[in-house]
Write a protein that holds these residues in place. Structure first.
Motif, PDB file in Angstrom:
ATOM      1  N   THR A  96       5.463 -14.863   2.679  1.00  0.00           N
ATOM      2  CA  THR A  96       5.172 -13.390   3.032  1.00  0.00           C
ATOM      3  C   THR A  96       4.237 -12.986   1.887  1.00  0.00           C
ATOM      4  O   THR A  96       4.329 -13.687   0.711  1.00  0.00           O
ATOM      5  N   TYR A  97       3.577 -11.889   1.957  1.00  0.00           N
ATOM      6  CA  TYR A  97       2.656 -11.606   0.884  1.00  0.00           C
ATOM      7  C   TYR A  97       2.755 -10.210   0.675  1.00  0.00           C
ATOM      8  O   TYR A  97       2.867  -9.305   1.514  1.00  0.00           O
ATOM      9  N   LYS A  98       2.413  -9.798  -0.660  1.00  0.00           N
ATOM     10  CA  LYS A  98       2.458  -8.242  -0.828  1.00  0.00           C
ATOM     11  C   LYS A  98       0.957  -7.964  -1.640  1.00  0.00           C
ATOM     12  O   LYS A  98       0.729  -8.606  -2.686  1.00  0.00           O
ATOM     13  N   SER A  99       0.261  -7.170  -1.112  1.00  0.00           N
ATOM     14  CA  SER A  99      -0.998  -6.744  -1.333  1.00  0.00           C
ATOM     15  C   SER A  99      -0.797  -5.915  -2.668  1.00  0.00           C
ATOM     16  O   SER A  99       0.054  -4.818  -2.939  1.00  0.00           O
ATOM     17  N   LEU A 100      -1.521  -6.144  -3.893  1.00  0.00           N
ATOM     18  CA  LEU A 100      -1.416  -5.305  -5.064  1.00  0.00           C
ATOM     19  C   LEU A 100      -2.702  -4.771  -5.061  1.00  0.00           C
ATOM     20  O   LEU A 100      -2.556  -3.871  -6.499  1.00  0.00           O
ATOM     21  N   GLY A 101      -3.873  -4.647  -4.593  1.00  0.00           N
ATOM     22  CA  GLY A 101      -5.004  -3.862  -4.821  1.00  0.00           C
ATOM     23  C   GLY A 101      -5.455  -2.790  -3.954  1.00  0.00           C
ATOM     24  O   GLY A 101      -6.375  -2.115  -3.967  1.00  0.00           O
ATOM     25  N   ILE A 102      -4.358  -2.525  -2.993  1.00  0.00           N
ATOM     26  CA  ILE A 102      -4.679  -1.398  -1.845  1.00  0.00           C
ATOM     27  C   ILE A 102      -4.854  -0.342  -2.961  1.00  0.00           C
ATOM     28  O   ILE A 102      -4.408   0.183  -3.387  1.00  0.00           O
ATOM     29  N   GLY A 103      -6.068   0.393  -2.112  1.00  0.00           N
ATOM     30  CA  GLY A 103      -6.233   1.663  -2.659  1.00  0.00           C
ATOM     31  C   GLY A 103      -7.562   1.724  -3.697  1.00  0.00           C
ATOM     32  O   GLY A 103      -8.204   2.775  -3.772  1.00  0.00           O
ATOM     33  N   LYS A 104      -7.701   0.601  -4.302  1.00  0.00           N
ATOM     34  CA  LYS A 104      -8.878   0.427  -5.285  1.00  0.00           C
ATOM     35  C   LYS A 104     -10.110   0.082  -4.655  1.00  0.00           C
ATOM     36  O   LYS A 104     -10.286  -0.664  -3.887  1.00  0.00           O
ATOM     37  N   ALA A 105     -11.122   1.005  -4.845  1.00  0.00           N
ATOM     38  CA  ALA A 105     -12.551   1.050  -4.294  1.00  0.00           C
ATOM     39  C   ALA A 105     -13.298   0.163  -4.893  1.00  0.00           C
ATOM     40  O   ALA A 105     -13.133  -0.218  -6.156  1.00  0.00           O
ATOM     41  N   ASN A 106     -14.169  -0.409  -4.135  1.00  0.00           N
ATOM     42  CA  ASN A 106     -15.340  -1.395  -4.699  1.00  0.00           C
ATOM     43  C   ASN A 106     -14.658  -2.663  -5.412  1.00  0.00           C
ATOM     44  O   ASN A 106     -15.268  -3.011  -6.281  1.00  0.00           O
ATOM     45  N   ARG A 107     -13.497  -3.189  -5.035  1.00  0.00           N
ATOM     46  CA  ARG A 107     -12.838  -4.328  -5.659  1.00  0.00           C
ATOM     47  C   ARG A 107     -13.485  -5.495  -5.274  1.00  0.00           C
ATOM     48  O   ARG A 107     -14.109  -5.668  -4.205  1.00  0.00           O
ATOM     49  N   LYS A 108     -13.652  -6.461  -6.377  1.00  0.00           N
ATOM     50  CA  LYS A 108     -14.163  -7.693  -6.274  1.00  0.00           C
ATOM     51  C   LYS A 108     -12.969  -8.912  -5.922  1.00  0.00           C
ATOM     52  O   LYS A 108     -13.308  -9.953  -5.573  1.00  0.00           O
ATOM     53  N   MET A 109     -11.786  -8.434  -6.459  1.00  0.00           N
ATOM     54  CA  MET A 109     -10.846  -9.511  -6.162  1.00  0.00           C
ATOM     55  C   MET A 109      -9.665  -8.956  -5.196  1.00  0.00           C
ATOM     56  O   MET A 109      -9.619  -7.685  -5.219  1.00  0.00           O
ATOM     57  N   GLU A 110      -8.764  -9.867  -4.768  1.00  0.00           N
ATOM     58  CA  GLU A 110      -7.821  -9.295  -4.137  1.00  0.00           C
ATOM     59  C   GLU A 110      -6.594  -9.925  -4.473  1.00  0.00           C
ATOM     60  O   GLU A 110      -6.309 -11.386  -4.401  1.00  0.00           O
ATOM     61  N   PRO A 111      -5.881  -9.237  -5.260  1.00  0.00           N
ATOM     62  CA  PRO A 111      -4.428  -9.609  -5.823  1.00  0.00           C
ATOM     63  C   PRO A 111      -3.368  -9.423  -4.918  1.00  0.00           C
ATOM     64  O   PRO A 111      -3.026  -8.651  -4.078  1.00  0.00           O
ATOM     65  N   PHE A 112      -2.381 -10.511  -4.901  1.00  0.00           N
ATOM     66  CA  PHE A 112      -1.489 -10.438  -4.033  1.00  0.00           C
ATOM     67  C   PHE A 112      -0.089 -11.433  -4.831  1.00  0.00           C
ATOM     68  O   PHE A 112      -0.157 -12.150  -5.755  1.00  0.00           O
ATOM     69  N   ILE A 177       7.379 -18.216  -6.128  1.00  0.00           N
ATOM     70  CA  ILE A 177       6.735 -17.055  -6.161  1.00  0.00           C
ATOM     71  C   ILE A 177       5.488 -17.032  -6.998  1.00  0.00           C
ATOM     72  O   ILE A 177       5.740 -17.559  -7.932  1.00  0.00           O
ATOM     73  N   ILE A 178       4.298 -16.500  -6.340  1.00  0.00           N
ATOM     74  CA  ILE A 178       3.340 -16.897  -7.190  1.00  0.00           C
ATOM     75  C   ILE A 178       2.422 -15.462  -7.133  1.00  0.00           C
ATOM     76  O   ILE A 178       2.643 -14.634  -6.292  1.00  0.00           O
ATOM     77  N   LEU A 179       1.480 -15.495  -8.163  1.00  0.00           N
ATOM     78  CA  LEU A 179       0.486 -14.354  -8.208  1.00  0.00           C
ATOM     79  C   LEU A 179      -0.828 -15.294  -7.739  1.00  0.00           C
ATOM     80  O   LEU A 179      -1.235 -16.161  -8.068  1.00  0.00           O
ATOM     81  N   ALA A 180      -1.466 -14.360  -6.655  1.00  0.00           N
ATOM     82  CA  ALA A 180      -2.706 -15.232  -6.096  1.00  0.00           C
ATOM     83  C   ALA A 180      -3.794 -14.277  -6.072  1.00  0.00           C
ATOM     84  O   ALA A 180      -3.466 -12.942  -5.730  1.00  0.00           O
ATOM     85  N   VAL A 181      -4.940 -14.681  -6.735  1.00  0.00           N
ATOM     86  CA  VAL A 181      -5.871 -13.633  -6.795  1.00  0.00           C
ATOM     87  C   VAL A 181      -7.048 -14.291  -6.024  1.00  0.00           C
ATOM     88  O   VAL A 181      -7.534 -15.495  -6.153  1.00  0.00           O
ATOM     89  N   LEU A 182      -7.702 -13.739  -4.872  1.00  0.00           N
ATOM     90  CA  LEU A 182      -8.702 -14.220  -4.308  1.00  0.00           C
ATOM     91  C   LEU A 182     -10.093 -13.624  -4.553  1.00  0.00           C
ATOM     92  O   LEU A 182      -9.877 -12.336  -4.547  1.00  0.00           O
TER      93      LEU A 182
END
Length: 184
Positions: A96-112, A177-182
């Protein structure tokens, strides 16, 4: 709204057929239809590929408008997404994953934050997509297959790689449990 319904809504609003989206993503229209109808749960890499084909940010699939110059996700908050093989959620894909970047405009990374558990649907097929990935292990052990290389990562270990290299990530043991940044 489910991720699949959101993908379908965006696709239809843009006047793109399933067949056209299949050509843009490299996935079959049958798989895309299953995703849209919540019969198949897409991986993070798949979501990135679909988002790119639809010319949207991955965050729109989670239903929050991206308009802020920053976002804060408080402990225990965020958008949880579980990967299930069916609508009843009985067959698990292993994370399962939890998005940590939702709401940030113009982001270049996707942290989960990703919680990996043993799979009941075995997937031994590596996956490749555009971009880069960074993984930092917070808890448990992780098996990472990257091309021909296979390694075990433990808490405090990290890996950063070009995600066009076929890759597969699985937990070793009961849970990791991991921090993944795409980055696409």
């Amino acid at each position: 709204m489910s991720i699949g319904k959101k993908i379908k809504e965006i696709r239809e609003n843009k006047g793109i057929s399933l067949q056209e989206l299949a050509k843009l993503t490299g996935y079959s229209s049958a798989i895309l239809s299953q995703i849209e109808n919540h019969l198949e749960a897409p991986s993070l890499g798949t979501l990135l590929k679909i988002a790119k084909a639809l010319d949207v940010k991955i965050g729109v699939f989670f239903g929050k408008e991206e308009r802020d110059s920053f976002t804060i996700v408080r402990k225990g908050k965020g958008e949880n997404v579980a990967r299930f093989a069916s609508k009843d959620g009985i067959t698990r894909y292993g994370y399962t994953y939890k998005s940590l970047g939702i709401g940030k405009a113009n982001r270049k990374m996707e942290p989960f934050i990703v919680i990996l558990e043993p799979e009941t649907v075995k997937n031994e097929k590596p996956y490749a997509h555009e971009g880069e990935e960074f993984i930092y292990v917070l808890e448990g052990k992780l098996e990472v297959t990257l091309g021909e290389n296979k390694d075990i990562l433990e808490p405090g270990d990290s890996i950063y790689y070009d995600s066009t290299i076929p890759h597969l990530v699985k937990c070793v043991g009961d849970r990791a449990i991991i921090l993944a940044v795409l980055h696409d």
